[in-house]
Design a protein around this motif. Structure first.
Motif, PDB file in Angstrom:
ATOM      1  N   MET A   7      -5.607   5.157   0.730  1.00  0.00           N
ATOM      2  CA  MET A   7      -4.294   5.086   0.096  1.00  0.00           C
ATOM      3  C   MET A   7      -4.401   4.370  -1.243  1.00  0.00           C
ATOM      4  SD  MET A   7      -0.840   4.227   2.150  1.00  0.00           S
ATOM      5  CE  MET A   7      -1.614   2.812   2.753  1.00  0.00           C
ATOM      6  N   SER A   8      -3.721   4.890  -2.264  1.00  0.00           N
ATOM      7  CA  SER A   8      -3.805   4.275  -3.587  1.00  0.00           C
ATOM      8  C   SER A   8      -3.050   2.946  -3.597  1.00  0.00           C
ATOM      9  CB  SER A   8      -3.219   5.204  -4.638  1.00  0.00           C
ATOM     10  OG  SER A   8      -1.830   5.316  -4.458  1.00  0.00           O
ATOM     11  N   TRP A   9      -3.412   2.087  -4.570  1.00  0.00           N
ATOM     12  CA  TRP A   9      -2.710   0.798  -4.688  1.00  0.00           C
ATOM     13  C   TRP A   9      -1.238   1.031  -4.932  1.00  0.00           C
ATOM     14  CZ3 TRP A   9      -5.352  -2.487  -2.417  1.00  0.00           C
ATOM     15  CH2 TRP A   9      -6.748  -2.567  -2.578  1.00  0.00           C
ATOM     16  N   LYS A  64      -0.116  -0.453   6.205  1.00  0.00           N
ATOM     17  CA  LYS A  64       0.748  -0.744   5.056  1.00  0.00           C
ATOM     18  C   LYS A  64       2.207  -0.855   5.509  1.00  0.00           C
ATOM     19  CE  LYS A  64       3.636   1.342   1.958  1.00  0.00           C
ATOM     20  NZ  LYS A  64       4.465   2.538   1.899  1.00  0.00           N
ATOM     21  N   ASN A  65       2.663   0.108   6.299  1.00  0.00           N
ATOM     22  CA  ASN A  65       4.052   0.081   6.760  1.00  0.00           C
ATOM     23  C   ASN A  65       4.339  -1.202   7.531  1.00  0.00           C
ATOM     24  OD1 ASN A  65       4.467   2.628   5.727  1.00  0.00           O
ATOM     25  ND2 ASN A  65       4.047   3.655   7.667  1.00  0.00           N
ATOM     26  N   ASP A 106       0.587   3.258  -3.606  1.00  0.00           N
ATOM     27  CA  ASP A 106       1.245   3.434  -2.317  1.00  0.00           C
ATOM     28  C   ASP A 106       1.294   2.123  -1.527  1.00  0.00           C
ATOM     29  OD1 ASP A 106       1.926   6.085  -2.558  1.00  0.00           O
ATOM     30  OD2 ASP A 106      -0.055   6.772  -1.922  1.00  0.00           O
ATOM     31  N   TRP A 107       0.203   1.339  -1.597  1.00  0.00           N
ATOM     32  CA  TRP A 107       0.173   0.066  -0.885  1.00  0.00           C
ATOM     33  C   TRP A 107       1.297  -0.840  -1.365  1.00  0.00           C
ATOM     34  CZ3 TRP A 107      -2.314  -1.622   3.316  1.00  0.00           C
ATOM     35  CH2 TRP A 107      -3.470  -0.945   3.740  1.00  0.00           C
ATOM     36  N   SER A 154      -8.116   2.652  -4.594  1.00  0.00           N
ATOM     37  CA  SER A 154      -7.547   2.904  -3.282  1.00  0.00           C
ATOM     38  C   SER A 154      -8.278   2.105  -2.209  1.00  0.00           C
ATOM     39  CB  SER A 154      -7.594   4.388  -2.940  1.00  0.00           C
ATOM     40  OG  SER A 154      -8.929   4.786  -2.759  1.00  0.00           O
ATOM     41  N   TRP A 210       4.370  -4.555   5.387  1.00  0.00           N
ATOM     42  CA  TRP A 210       5.641  -4.763   4.685  1.00  0.00           C
ATOM     43  C   TRP A 210       6.731  -5.164   5.662  1.00  0.00           C
ATOM     44  CZ3 TRP A 210       6.231  -5.786  -0.134  1.00  0.00           C
ATOM     45  CH2 TRP A 210       5.318  -5.293  -1.061  1.00  0.00           C
ATOM     46  N   GLY A 236      -4.494   3.457   7.553  1.00  0.00           N
ATOM     47  CA  GLY A 236      -4.093   2.735   6.345  1.00  0.00           C
ATOM     48  C   GLY A 236      -2.584   2.758   6.159  1.00  0.00           C
ATOM     49  N   ILE A 237      -1.993   3.943   6.332  1.00  0.00           N
ATOM     50  CA  ILE A 237      -0.543   4.065   6.171  1.00  0.00           C
ATOM     51  C   ILE A 237       0.170   3.185   7.191  1.00  0.00           C
ATOM     52  CG2 ILE A 237       1.383   5.661   6.475  1.00  0.00           C
ATOM     53  CD1 ILE A 237      -0.479   7.862   5.371  1.00  0.00           C
ATOM     54  N   SER A 258      -6.827   7.450   6.849  1.00  0.00           N
ATOM     55  CA  SER A 258      -5.630   7.362   6.014  1.00  0.00           C
ATOM     56  C   SER A 258      -4.398   7.097   6.875  1.00  0.00           C
ATOM     57  CB  SER A 258      -5.468   8.616   5.156  1.00  0.00           C
ATOM     58  OG  SER A 258      -5.198   9.729   5.953  1.00  0.00           O
TER      59      SER A 258
END
Lengths: 410, 359
Positions: free
Chosen positions: B202-204, B97-98, B206-207, B198, B101, B93-94, B90
């Protein structure tokens, strides 16, 4: 074409081989370092400032003069990184500060010498601190000093709200009711950082904690912990508690100094911050209220680590014994305000700091933060959710943490 | 921001090969002269890469050399930990994602901004061109740590930015302490399908939430510091364009907008590729701002793979996982540099016509 490629490959290979031969540690195994009595020692510290650096340097110099072993003190700007580099190159500092949350990782890879049980004054250390530095039944390193959390009250706001000494909260209900009375305008009753290292005190007061005392078992999802977080959440929702971030402050001490919070939960380091940044704020320190299971607080501590790869472990042990002796710890506490890690220095500390006695009283019932390898990452993950506790379900948060902690001890 | 060095090798046809005694001596001399570079590259590039690659498939715990006898081979276990579930997954994943973006927003904005700045300071009529060129380039010369500290002051709760916002009657956020995702617009949960599905722990929801407010402050800094460098690259390219083409366009009656869109921009294709590629690499490697300003906080919303690799290794003694993250990051960067290469590829007129015919 083929010959060229061959040549390139050979060059690369021979290059690698030459380099490998150059590196001294490449072929050696995990055998402990050869010992050279009297070999100079290096001490690596992560200092809080000049006062601490000078005090440690003076103490080490005094020991050097007496023992005849040369020792130099170095301050690290990033202690964890410099330690990791030292261990990887097999030339670590001999003696160093080590946080309770990194001990398990270094104990597991054999970097850390387990010398605690050989200390002459072992029985003098607080039991909870010894538990913090015990991994797999072995007491690794001597606690340097420690701090606990207690309740800090702004006395001016307290009187203004019509409260007296008799109103100092001793139960959760009383804490909620005085918080409500102290909340007015931009001031909130109790403001603290929204993290385990603060909310955790309520867990211990309810009889829980994230892990057991020796960090061998995950206990995050117990009813006690759920009850504690639910209590905090209810008060956050009511607006009588707020997190430091909610009021735009970096930590509880800043919110307290700016009078955004009439009370906060912090350790004895807050006195220095208030003195330098908010000298006009009047305050007093009291023990935290008792929860359903009695009194409870969290403690934070460092130890004097000794590297297995040190070439003079005897000298290092002698140095640590000198640095943790009663007189020396009293000297350190005078120089930079820390609380001694041994019971025999407690009375002297109480006499010197009468207003801060609640902090050292906390030693009797304080619990440590988890120290299992990898637990720091789990706590960081938990903090992410605790920062938003107001809108979350405590049981769900704790269940996720339980899963993460169980993965560390299985 | 640290940007990697990209060497652009022009495509040249292989020279004819010769065999024989004299040429052989030449070859020996050639190796002799290139030896210093080979040694330096080997020492500082090949060996560390090989070591890191080994660490990423070993159980090295950070004590002694990774090549010592006690270190074992664990295959893909460290890579598996990044996708197998649990905290490491996780976190990874975070971080992805960060950073995704960060790349998606910073690269287009900094490219457009640097082109705009280059066009502005390239105009013959503007007064004080030299001053503006220096001024726009200035942030790139300054150390990123110094700028980060400046940013921390600018974006503090009572800093200049919030004072400015307050002047217009609004209340500024607590920038570097605000973990709320900007595309959530204050909502705390989304539609059911977004909450349930997810990937990488991570859930969509959050993505798709976009960067946090704290990350936005860091992104604005990245744009501020790098657009000057890229402006310089664009400026050099603009000054290389031949004026005859523009004169021809003028004669043909092209408006200045059309001249920019159909004459300037196509000629800057190679430069745009360089700028976008360098921007991508720099963005995926973002580390020093995070290290100085937020250490991944608040609530892990400024955690990036580069910082996660560092903290897994130095903070948690998970050297294998740290090295594995570094290699995954390397693969991501390679893939992401192929995308602009494909988008900005030279299209021959015939291919374009063929596409039109199909359409």
């Amino acid at each position: 074409m083929r010959t060229t490629k061959w040549f390139a490959a050979m060059t690369a290979a021979s290059l690698v081989l030459t380099l490998t031969a150059c590196g001294s540690g490449f072929s050696s195994g995990n055998s402990s370092a050869s010992q050279t009595p009297g070999k100079p020692l290096t001490v690596l510290i992560g200092s809080s400032g000049d006062a601490e650096t000078t005090a440690v340097k003076d103490a080490v110099a005094a020991w050097s003069a007496k023992s005849g072993v040369q020792a130099t003190v170095r301050t690290a700007s990033n202690l964890n990184q410099e330690l990791a580099q030292g261990f990887a190159s097999k030339t670590p500092p001999d003696v160093f500060y080590l946080g309770a949350d990194s001990i398990a990782g270094y104990a597991a890879n054999g970097s850390l010498l387990a010398y605690g049980d050989t200390l002459a004054n072992k029985a003098d250390f607080y039991d909870s601190l010894v538990a913090n530095f015990t991994v797999g039944g072995k007491f690794y390193c001597a606690p340097k000093d420690f701090s606990t959390l207690q309740l800090v009250i702004n006395t001016d706001l307290w009187t203004k709200a019509g409260l007296t000494d008799a109103d100092v909260p001793t139960t959760w209900d009383q804490l909620s009711s005085v918080s409500k009375k102290l909340t007015s305008g931009t001031t909130t009753g109790l403001v603290m950082s929204g993290e385990y290292a603060r909310f955790g005190v309520f867990m211990t007061q309810a009889g829980g904690n994230l892990m057991n005392d020796t960090s061998t078992q995950a206990t995050a999802n117990t009813d006690a912990n759920v009850k504690a977080l639910q209590y905090v959440k209810d008060n956050l929702v009511a607006g009588d508690f707020k997190t430091a971030a909610d009021v735009g402050a970096g930590w509880g001490g800043e919110a307290f100094g700016k009078q955004l919070g009439a009370m906060t939960i912090e350790g004895n380091w807050i006195t220095g911050a208030l003195k330098s940044d908010f000298p006009n704020v009047k305050y007093k320190v009291v023990e935290l209220p008792a929860g359903p299971a009695g009194k409870g607080t969290l403690q934070f501590t460092n130890c004097w680590g000794i590297a297995t790869d040190s070439q003079n472990t005897e000298g290092a042990k002698n140095l640590v014994a000198a640095l943790t002796a009663t007189d020396q710890q009293i000297a350190f506490s005078k120089a930079f305000g820390v609380m001694p890690s041994i019971k025999s220095a407690a009375d002297a500390w109480k006499t010197a700091n009468p207003a801060l006695v609640p902090f050292i009283n906390g030693a009797a019932y304080a619990k440590g933060v988890p120290t299992a390898a990898g637990s720091a990452a789990v706590v960081t993950d938990l903090n992410q959710k605790l920062a938003q506790l107001k809108g979350q379900d405590p049981a769900t948060i704790l269940a996720a943490t339980q899963t993460n902690l169980q993965a560390l001890v299985k | 921001m640290s940007t990697g060095t990209v060497t652009v090798t022009p495509e040249v046809s292989a020279p004819p090969r010769h065999h024989g005694g004299i040429r052989r001596r030449d070859a020996a001399a050639g190796w002799l002269f290139t030896a210093p570079v080979l040694v330096i590259l080997g020492l500082f590039l090949a060996v560390p890469v090989v070591m890191a690659l080994w660490v990423s498939v070993s159980d090295w715990s950070g004590r002694g050399s990774p090549f010592s006898s006690g270190v074992g081979f664990v295959g893909g276990a460290n890579y598996q930990a990044l996708v197998a579930g649990g905290l490491t997954t996780s976190d990874f994943g975070i971080a992805l994602k960060n950073n995704l973006w960060y790349v998606l927003l910073v690269v287009p904005i900094q490219t457009a901004l640097s082109l705009l700045l280059a066009l502005l300071v390239n105009r013959q009529t503007i007064k004080g061109r030299g001053f503006f060129r220096t001024a726009f380039y200035f942030p790139s010369v300054t150390s990123s740590v110094a700028i980060t500290v400046l940013w921390l002051f600018l974006f503090s709760t009572t800093g200049a930015i919030n004072k400015l916002i307050a002047f217009f009657g609004a209340k500024g956020p607590n920038w570097f302490n605000e973990p709320a995702a900007v595309f959530h617009f204050g909502a705390t949960s989304g539609p059911d399908w977004m909450m349930k599905g997810s990937a990488l722990g991570m859930s969509w929801w959050d993505w798709l939430g976009g960067p946090s407010v704290a990350m936005c402050a860091l992104m604005s800094m990245a744009i501020f510091t790098t657009s000057g460098t890229f402006m310089l690259i664009y400026l050099a390219a603009l000054q290389n364009l031949s004026p005859e083409v523009f004169e021809a366009a003028e004669v043909d009656g092209a408006s200045s907008w059309k001249a920019f869109w159909y004459v300037t921009l196509p000629q800057l294709r190679a430069t745009t590729f360089t700028v976008v590629t360098l921007g991508m690499i720099g963005c995926w490697q973002v580390f020093d701002q995070i290290y100085t300003a937020t250490q991944g906080g608040p609530a892990k919303t400024t955690l990036t793979p580069a910082y996660l690799s560092y903290s897994a290794s130095f903070g948690q003694q998970k050297w294998g996982v740290g090295a594995a993250i570094a290699f995954v990051l390397f693969a991501i960067i390679i893939v992401f540099t192929l995308v602009p290469r494909w988008l900005l590829r030279e299209r021959t007129p015939r291919a374009a016509r063929a596409r039109k015919a199909v359409a």
